[in-house]
Scaffold this motif. Structure first.
Motif, short mmCIF file in Angstrom:
data_model
loop_
_atom_site.label_atom_id
_atom_site.label_comp_id
_atom_site.label_asym_id
_atom_site.label_seq_id
_atom_site.Cartn_x
_atom_site.Cartn_y
_atom_site.Cartn_z
N SER A 16 40.01 40.28 33.94
CA SER A 16 39.51 41.60 34.32
C SER A 16 39.57 41.84 35.83
O SER A 16 39.26 42.92 36.30
N ALA A 17 39.96 40.83 36.58
CA ALA A 17 39.94 40.95 38.05
C ALA A 17 41.23 40.43 38.67
O ALA A 17 41.23 39.60 39.58
N ILE A 18 42.34 40.91 38.15
CA ILE A 18 43.64 40.48 38.67
C ILE A 18 43.89 41.17 40.01
O ILE A 18 43.81 42.39 40.12
N PRO A 19 44.18 40.39 41.06
CA PRO A 19 44.36 41.00 42.38
C PRO A 19 45.56 41.96 42.41
O PRO A 19 46.55 41.75 41.72
N ALA A 20 45.43 42.98 43.25
CA ALA A 20 46.44 44.04 43.31
C ALA A 20 47.79 43.53 43.83
O ALA A 20 48.83 44.11 43.54
N ASP A 21 47.76 42.43 44.60
CA ASP A 21 49.03 41.97 45.17
C ASP A 21 49.74 40.92 44.30
O ASP A 21 50.67 40.25 44.75
N ALA A 22 49.31 40.78 43.06
CA ALA A 22 49.99 39.85 42.14
C ALA A 22 51.38 40.38 41.81
O ALA A 22 51.55 41.57 41.55
N ASP A 23 52.38 39.50 41.86
CA ASP A 23 53.74 39.93 41.52
C ASP A 23 54.10 39.56 40.09
O ASP A 23 55.01 40.13 39.49
N LEU A 24 53.41 38.54 39.57
CA LEU A 24 53.68 38.09 38.21
C LEU A 24 52.39 37.53 37.62
O LEU A 24 51.65 36.82 38.31
N ILE A 25 52.12 37.87 36.38
CA ILE A 25 50.90 37.39 35.73
C ILE A 25 51.26 36.49 34.57
O ILE A 25 52.10 36.85 33.74
N LEU A 26 50.65 35.33 34.53
CA LEU A 26 50.80 34.43 33.38
C LEU A 26 49.49 34.43 32.63
O LEU A 26 48.43 34.27 33.23
N THR A 27 49.55 34.60 31.33
CA THR A 27 48.31 34.57 30.57
C THR A 27 48.58 34.14 29.13
O THR A 27 49.71 34.20 28.65
N GLN A 28 47.50 33.71 28.47
CA GLN A 28 47.60 33.35 27.07
C GLN A 28 47.97 34.56 26.25
O GLN A 28 47.50 35.66 26.52
N GLN A 29 48.76 34.31 25.22
CA GLN A 29 49.17 35.36 24.29
C GLN A 29 48.02 36.29 23.91
O GLN A 29 48.13 37.51 23.97
N SER A 30 46.88 35.69 23.57
CA SER A 30 45.76 36.47 23.05
C SER A 30 45.10 37.36 24.11
O SER A 30 44.32 38.24 23.79
N LEU A 31 45.42 37.11 25.38
CA LEU A 31 44.83 37.93 26.44
C LEU A 31 45.83 38.92 27.04
O LEU A 31 45.52 39.64 27.98
N ALA A 32 47.03 38.94 26.49
CA ALA A 32 48.11 39.74 27.08
C ALA A 32 47.73 41.22 27.20
O ALA A 32 47.97 41.85 28.24
N GLU A 33 47.13 41.76 26.13
CA GLU A 33 46.78 43.19 26.17
C GLU A 33 45.76 43.49 27.26
O GLU A 33 45.86 44.48 27.97
N ARG A 34 44.77 42.59 27.37
CA ARG A 34 43.77 42.79 28.42
C ARG A 34 44.39 42.69 29.81
O ARG A 34 44.02 43.42 30.73
#
Lengths: 153, 102
Positions: free
Chosen positions: B47-65
């Motif tokens: 819920s708090a992904i920084p604005a300057d992220a260029d790529l996000i890695l996350t678990q399948q189940s959290l992809a929509e969030r």
């Protein structure tokens, strides 16, 4: 003095031959160990179960890393890890068996290195076996000691 | 599926629910693997992904969030924490150049 150099994992926080009835019992005992070493308050324990229900903390190689939800962070008193070596593996859902739990209480980032070390240990079959077969807290701590921070032992 | 050039990636964020366990472990592993590449790896709550992220890695189940929290950012999903092929591909691409499919 054989705790990890950063003090996150202490000998008192490593338990062997723990009998757990099931996954939730193992998670509860992980929480109680974190309470016993003064890392979290009692309220942290149900938050760990909640997290486990949302997404399994099983990470592979017979290991789970129980910790709380984001909401449970307020019950953390200090960053710490605890290790529970189970007497016999328990079913962790989806056919996975877990025989070792690394419980986490953390507000910040200090445990990042130990977890990275854990990942490396688990991806190396020989070291993973050593971790599962360890019988002393000293051995567990030595295996999880982040590289480059090893003590002179 | 689109490919993004790795030269565009300066900061990778590993996102999970509490930002305490699995994402921390994967961030630590990636940090070690990408040590000399100049790419920054951090972890964050989904819920708090920084604005300057260029790529996000996350678990399948959290992809929509993750997609909801960071609209328009490339998201790579993984299913296992140790040696997931999707994560290995990202590491390989960052080290050797090329594109990452998202």
């Amino acid at each position: 003095m054989s705790d990890t150099a950063d003090g996150l994992l202490t000998e008192q926080a490593v338990r062997f031959g723990v009998h757990a009835a099931d996954r939730y019992d193992a998670v509860r005992q992980c929480g109680e160990l974190l309470v016993a070493v003064g890392a979290v308050t009692e309220d942290y324990v149900p938050a760990m179960r909640e997290r486990e229900d949302e997404i399994s903390t099983h990470i592979g190689a017979g290991v789970a890393i129980p910790h709380s939800t984001a909401a449970g962070k307020k019950y953390v008193r200090r960053d710490a890890l605890a290790v529970l070596v189970l007497a016999e593996p328990v079913d962790w859902g989806e056919g996975e068996q877990v025989s070792l739990c690394v419980a986490i209480a953390a507000l910040g980032d200090r445990h990042l290195d130990i977890l990275a070390e854990l990942a490396e240990v688990l991806m190396d079959p020989d070291r993973a076996e050593q971790l599962h077969l360890a019988t002393t807290a000293g051995e567990v701590i030595r295996l999880l000691q982040p590289e480059g921070k090893a003590e002179n032992v | 599926m689109t490919g993004i050039p790795v030269s565009d990636i300066k900061k990778i964020i590993v996102a999970c629910d509490a930002g305490m366990g699995s994402s921390v472990m994967l961030a630590g592993t990636l940090k070690r693997q990408l040590k000399n590449t100049g790419v920054i790896v951090e972890h964050a709550q989904v819920s708090a992904i920084p604005a300057d992220a260029d790529l996000i890695l996350t678990q399948q189940s959290l992809a929509e969030r993750a997609r909801a929290a960071a609209p328009g950012k490339p998201v790579v999903t993984f299913q296992i924490f140790l040696g997931d092929p999707a994560v290995n591909k990202v590491v390989k691409a960052v080290k050797e150049g090329g594109t990452i499919d998202v």
